[in-house]
Design a protein around this motif. Structure first.
Motif, PDB file in Angstrom:
ATOM      1  N   ALA A  20     -72.860 -39.753 -28.079  1.00 23.54           N
ATOM      2  CA  ALA A  20     -73.852 -38.719 -27.775  1.00 23.54           C
ATOM      3  C   ALA A  20     -75.074 -39.319 -27.074  1.00 23.54           C
ATOM      4  CB  ALA A  20     -74.281 -38.020 -29.062  1.00 23.54           C
ATOM      5  N   ALA A  21     -75.485 -40.509 -27.531  1.00 23.56           N
ATOM      6  CA  ALA A  21     -76.649 -41.158 -26.928  1.00 23.56           C
ATOM      7  C   ALA A  21     -76.369 -41.555 -25.485  1.00 23.56           C
ATOM      8  CB  ALA A  21     -77.050 -42.381 -27.744  1.00 23.56           C
ATOM      9  N   ARG A  22     -75.176 -42.054 -25.239  1.00 23.00           N
ATOM     10  CA  ARG A  22     -74.825 -42.448 -23.872  1.00 23.00           C
ATOM     11  C   ARG A  22     -74.848 -41.241 -22.941  1.00 23.00           C
ATOM     12  NH1 ARG A  22     -69.059 -45.165 -22.838  1.00 23.00           N
ATOM     13  NH2 ARG A  22     -68.413 -43.101 -23.545  1.00 23.00           N
ATOM     14  N   MET A  23     -74.271 -40.135 -23.386  1.00 25.49           N
ATOM     15  CA  MET A  23     -74.262 -38.922 -22.569  1.00 25.49           C
ATOM     16  C   MET A  23     -75.691 -38.420 -22.327  1.00 25.49           C
ATOM     17  SD  MET A  23     -72.194 -35.354 -23.240  1.00 25.49           S
ATOM     18  CE  MET A  23     -70.644 -36.285 -23.284  1.00 25.49           C
ATOM     19  N   GLN A  24     -76.508 -38.444 -23.384  1.00 27.11           N
ATOM     20  CA  GLN A  24     -77.892 -37.999 -23.261  1.00 27.11           C
ATOM     21  C   GLN A  24     -78.652 -38.864 -22.252  1.00 27.11           C
ATOM     22  OE1 GLN A  24     -80.035 -37.986 -26.965  1.00 27.11           O
ATOM     23  NE2 GLN A  24     -82.030 -37.616 -26.015  1.00 27.11           N
ATOM     24  N   TYR A  25     -78.462 -40.171 -22.344  1.00 25.21           N
ATOM     25  CA  TYR A  25     -79.179 -41.093 -21.447  1.00 25.21           C
ATOM     26  C   TYR A  25     -78.733 -40.888 -20.003  1.00 25.21           C
ATOM     27  CZ  TYR A  25     -81.174 -45.338 -19.527  1.00 25.21           C
ATOM     28  OH  TYR A  25     -81.896 -46.236 -18.760  1.00 25.21           O
ATOM     29  N   GLN A  26     -77.427 -40.792 -19.775  1.00 29.11           N
ATOM     30  CA  GLN A  26     -76.912 -40.644 -18.418  1.00 29.11           C
ATOM     31  C   GLN A  26     -77.404 -39.351 -17.767  1.00 29.11           C
ATOM     32  OE1 GLN A  26     -72.699 -41.022 -19.115  1.00 29.11           O
ATOM     33  NE2 GLN A  26     -72.703 -43.241 -18.772  1.00 29.11           N
ATOM     34  N   GLN A  27     -77.390 -38.269 -18.515  1.00 28.68           N
ATOM     35  CA  GLN A  27     -77.848 -36.988 -17.976  1.00 28.68           C
ATOM     36  C   GLN A  27     -79.344 -37.026 -17.670  1.00 28.68           C
ATOM     37  OE1 GLN A  27     -76.630 -34.224 -21.034  1.00 28.68           O
ATOM     38  NE2 GLN A  27     -74.545 -34.006 -20.227  1.00 28.68           N
ATOM     39  N   ALA A  28     -80.118 -37.650 -18.570  1.00 27.86           N
ATOM     40  CA  ALA A  28     -81.559 -37.740 -18.358  1.00 27.86           C
ATOM     41  C   ALA A  28     -81.875 -38.653 -17.183  1.00 27.86           C
ATOM     42  CB  ALA A  28     -82.239 -38.258 -19.627  1.00 27.86           C
ATOM     43  N   LEU A  29     -81.127 -39.750 -17.053  1.00 31.13           N
ATOM     44  CA  LEU A  29     -81.347 -40.672 -15.931  1.00 31.13           C
ATOM     45  C   LEU A  29     -81.094 -39.968 -14.602  1.00 31.13           C
ATOM     46  CD1 LEU A  29     -81.882 -43.491 -14.759  1.00 31.13           C
ATOM     47  CD2 LEU A  29     -79.448 -44.021 -15.148  1.00 31.13           C
ATOM     48  N   LEU A  30     -80.038 -39.177 -14.553  1.00 31.28           N
ATOM     49  CA  LEU A  30     -79.731 -38.436 -13.328  1.00 31.28           C
ATOM     50  C   LEU A  30     -80.862 -37.470 -12.983  1.00 31.28           C
ATOM     51  CD1 LEU A  30     -77.664 -37.928 -11.111  1.00 31.28           C
ATOM     52  CD2 LEU A  30     -76.581 -36.221 -12.578  1.00 31.28           C
ATOM     53  N   LYS A  31     -81.397 -36.806 -13.989  1.00 31.32           N
ATOM     54  CA  LYS A  31     -82.515 -35.896 -13.755  1.00 31.32           C
ATOM     55  C   LYS A  31     -83.748 -36.651 -13.264  1.00 31.32           C
ATOM     56  CE  LYS A  31     -83.508 -32.497 -16.406  1.00 31.32           C
ATOM     57  NZ  LYS A  31     -83.909 -31.642 -17.555  1.00 31.32           N
ATOM     58  N   TRP A  32     -83.985 -37.811 -13.870  1.00 31.51           N
ATOM     59  CA  TRP A  32     -85.157 -38.613 -13.479  1.00 31.51           C
ATOM     60  C   TRP A  32     -85.033 -39.097 -12.040  1.00 31.51           C
ATOM     61  CZ3 TRP A  32     -85.914 -44.130 -12.839  1.00 31.51           C
ATOM     62  CH2 TRP A  32     -87.256 -44.480 -12.743  1.00 31.51           C
ATOM     63  N   LEU A  33     -83.826 -39.540 -11.660  1.00 23.98           N
ATOM     64  CA  LEU A  33     -83.609 -40.011 -10.290  1.00 23.98           C
ATOM     65  C   LEU A  33     -83.782 -38.873  -9.285  1.00 23.98           C
ATOM     66  CD1 LEU A  33     -80.523 -42.368 -10.830  1.00 23.98           C
ATOM     67  CD2 LEU A  33     -82.877 -43.056 -10.331  1.00 23.98           C
ATOM     68  N   ARG A  34     -83.438 -37.670  -9.702  1.00 26.01           N
ATOM     69  CA  ARG A  34     -83.588 -36.493  -8.833  1.00 26.01           C
ATOM     70  C   ARG A  34     -84.999 -35.899  -8.893  1.00 26.01           C
ATOM     71  NH1 ARG A  34     -77.935 -33.286 -10.334  1.00 26.01           N
ATOM     72  NH2 ARG A  34     -76.532 -34.561  -9.047  1.00 26.01           N
ATOM     73  N   LYS A  35     -85.853 -36.506  -9.747  1.00 27.11           N
ATOM     74  CA  LYS A  35     -87.227 -36.018  -9.956  1.00 27.11           C
ATOM     75  C   LYS A  35     -87.230 -34.574 -10.466  1.00 27.11           C
ATOM     76  CE  LYS A  35     -89.219 -39.192  -6.585  1.00 27.11           C
ATOM     77  NZ  LYS A  35     -90.078 -39.368  -5.377  1.00 27.11           N
ATOM     78  N   ASP A  36     -86.233 -34.275 -11.290  1.00 26.38           N
ATOM     79  CA  ASP A  36     -86.119 -32.961 -11.921  1.00 26.38           C
ATOM     80  C   ASP A  36     -86.705 -33.064 -13.324  1.00 26.38           C
ATOM     81  OD1 ASP A  36     -85.429 -30.529 -12.966  1.00 26.38           O
ATOM     82  OD2 ASP A  36     -83.269 -30.920 -13.019  1.00 26.38           O
ATOM     83  N   GLN A  37     -87.937 -32.599 -13.503  1.00 25.09           N
ATOM     84  CA  GLN A  37     -88.658 -32.717 -14.763  1.00 25.09           C
ATOM     85  C   GLN A  37     -88.626 -34.174 -15.266  1.00 25.09           C
ATOM     86  OE1 GLN A  37     -86.427 -29.651 -16.995  1.00 25.09           O
ATOM     87  NE2 GLN A  37     -88.280 -28.390 -16.932  1.00 25.09           N
ATOM     88  N   PRO A  38     -89.179 -35.094 -14.471  1.00 24.24           N
ATOM     89  CA  PRO A  38     -89.095 -36.526 -14.789  1.00 24.24           C
ATOM     90  C   PRO A  38     -89.727 -36.911 -16.121  1.00 24.24           C
ATOM     91  CG  PRO A  38     -90.692 -36.124 -13.034  1.00 24.24           C
ATOM     92  CD  PRO A  38     -89.932 -34.849 -13.228  1.00 24.24           C
ATOM     93  N   ALA A  39     -90.817 -36.272 -16.496  1.00 21.59           N
ATOM     94  CA  ALA A  39     -91.463 -36.610 -17.773  1.00 21.59           C
ATOM     95  C   ALA A  39     -90.530 -36.318 -18.947  1.00 21.59           C
ATOM     96  CB  ALA A  39     -92.770 -35.837 -17.923  1.00 21.59           C
ATOM     97  N   GLU A  40     -89.898 -35.136 -18.927  1.00 22.57           N
ATOM     98  CA  GLU A  40     -88.961 -34.779 -19.994  1.00 22.57           C
ATOM     99  C   GLU A  40     -87.731 -35.682 -19.967  1.00 22.57           C
ATOM    100  OE1 GLU A  40     -90.461 -32.805 -17.949  1.00 22.57           O
ATOM    101  OE2 GLU A  40     -91.505 -31.253 -19.110  1.00 22.57           O
ATOM    102  N   ALA A  41     -87.304 -36.057 -18.756  1.00 23.25           N
ATOM    103  CA  ALA A  41     -86.140 -36.937 -18.625  1.00 23.25           C
ATOM    104  C   ALA A  41     -86.408 -38.296 -19.263  1.00 23.25           C
ATOM    105  CB  ALA A  41     -85.765 -37.097 -17.153  1.00 23.25           C
ATOM    106  N   LEU A  42     -87.598 -38.848 -19.030  1.00 22.73           N
ATOM    107  CA  LEU A  42     -87.945 -40.139 -19.618  1.00 22.73           C
ATOM    108  C   LEU A  42     -87.984 -40.058 -21.146  1.00 22.73           C
ATOM    109  CD1 LEU A  42     -90.736 -41.408 -17.194  1.00 22.73           C
ATOM    110  CD2 LEU A  42     -88.439 -42.346 -17.450  1.00 22.73           C
ATOM    111  N   GLN A  43     -88.517 -38.963 -21.667  1.00 24.40           N
ATOM    112  CA  GLN A  43     -88.553 -38.784 -23.112  1.00 24.40           C
ATOM    113  C   GLN A  43     -87.137 -38.741 -23.690  1.00 24.40           C
ATOM    114  OE1 GLN A  43     -91.116 -38.853 -25.077  1.00 24.40           O
ATOM    115  NE2 GLN A  43     -92.886 -38.552 -23.721  1.00 24.40           N
TER     116      GLN A  43
END
Length: 225
Positions: free
Chosen positions: A164-187
């Protein structure tokens, strides 16, 4: 993080002598490349020897930096003349390395990322546009964890939590790279790292604790005006 100064201080005179030798040989080569090609060869040999000393001292970022200097010297050996811009880049790199070693010897942080400007210029000097700060990032992992990090109880169903953690991290990283709600992605990435840290024994949490610290820096930078 500061280095263990005893090994470095014992080798500093040798490293300073090596840097002086490299500078002297390069200046000799710059003055008359065709007549003093052996000077370039001697400079390359000395840089290679420095890499070995720095490796023993566990200054991995400085090893990578020296390796890049060596690559530029290899490029230089294939050129008919020495471009002034290239000689200036090499002089700046050697001076930067000297200042870095001086700072570490006086108790400064071992991070070689402060050499990134020179490192990037070395890449560009041999025709490589992309250089990455991560190349010089070698955090000190052999450190005692603070008590709170040691006392966290590990979770029971490790495989489920890690998946679950791996999936959460990968999805958040993709959002961060796309600058899609980057603050929430980093959290979300930080939360995933915390989960992983709780899934491993306290004796092996050093890496994840350092990684969380790095993520804290990204989060702080994102929130700064």
């Amino acid at each position: 993080m500061s280095a263990n100064l005893i090994p470095l201080l014992s080798a500093k005179t040798e490293l300073e002598a090596s840097l002086a030798t490299v500078s002297r040989e390069l200046e000799s080569y710059f003055a008359a490349p065709k007549a003093n090609f052996v000077a370039l060869s001697d400079a390359m040999t000395e840089i290679h020897r420095m890499q070995g000393v720095l490796q023993v001292l566990s200054l991995q970022g400085a090893v990578v930096f020296c390796r890049e200097i060596f690559s530029v010297l290899q490029t230089l050996s294939a050129l008919p003349n020495v471009p002034p811009s290239l000689s200036d880049v090499l002089r700046k790199a050697l001076q930067g390395l000297k200042q870095y070693l001086d700072a570490v010897a006086h108790g400064g942080a071992i991070s070689a990322m402060r050499l990134f400007s020179e490192y990037q210029e070395l890449h560009q000097a041999r025709g490589v546009e992309a250089a990455f700060e991560l190349d010089l990032f070698f955090p000190e992992l052999k450190i005692p964890l603070p008590s709170p990090a040691q006392q966290i109880a590990s979770v029971d169903d490790v495989s489920t939590y890690l998946k679950a953690a791996r999936m959460q991290y990968q999805q958040a990283l993709l959002k961060w790279l796309r600058k899609d709600q980057p603050a929430e992605a980093l959290q979300a990435m930080q939360a995933a790292m915390v989960t992983v840290s709780n899934c491993v024994p306290a004796t092996t949490r050093n890496f994840w604790w350092v990684a969380q610290g790095f993520m804290d820096c990204l989060i702080y930078e994102q929130s700064s005006p």
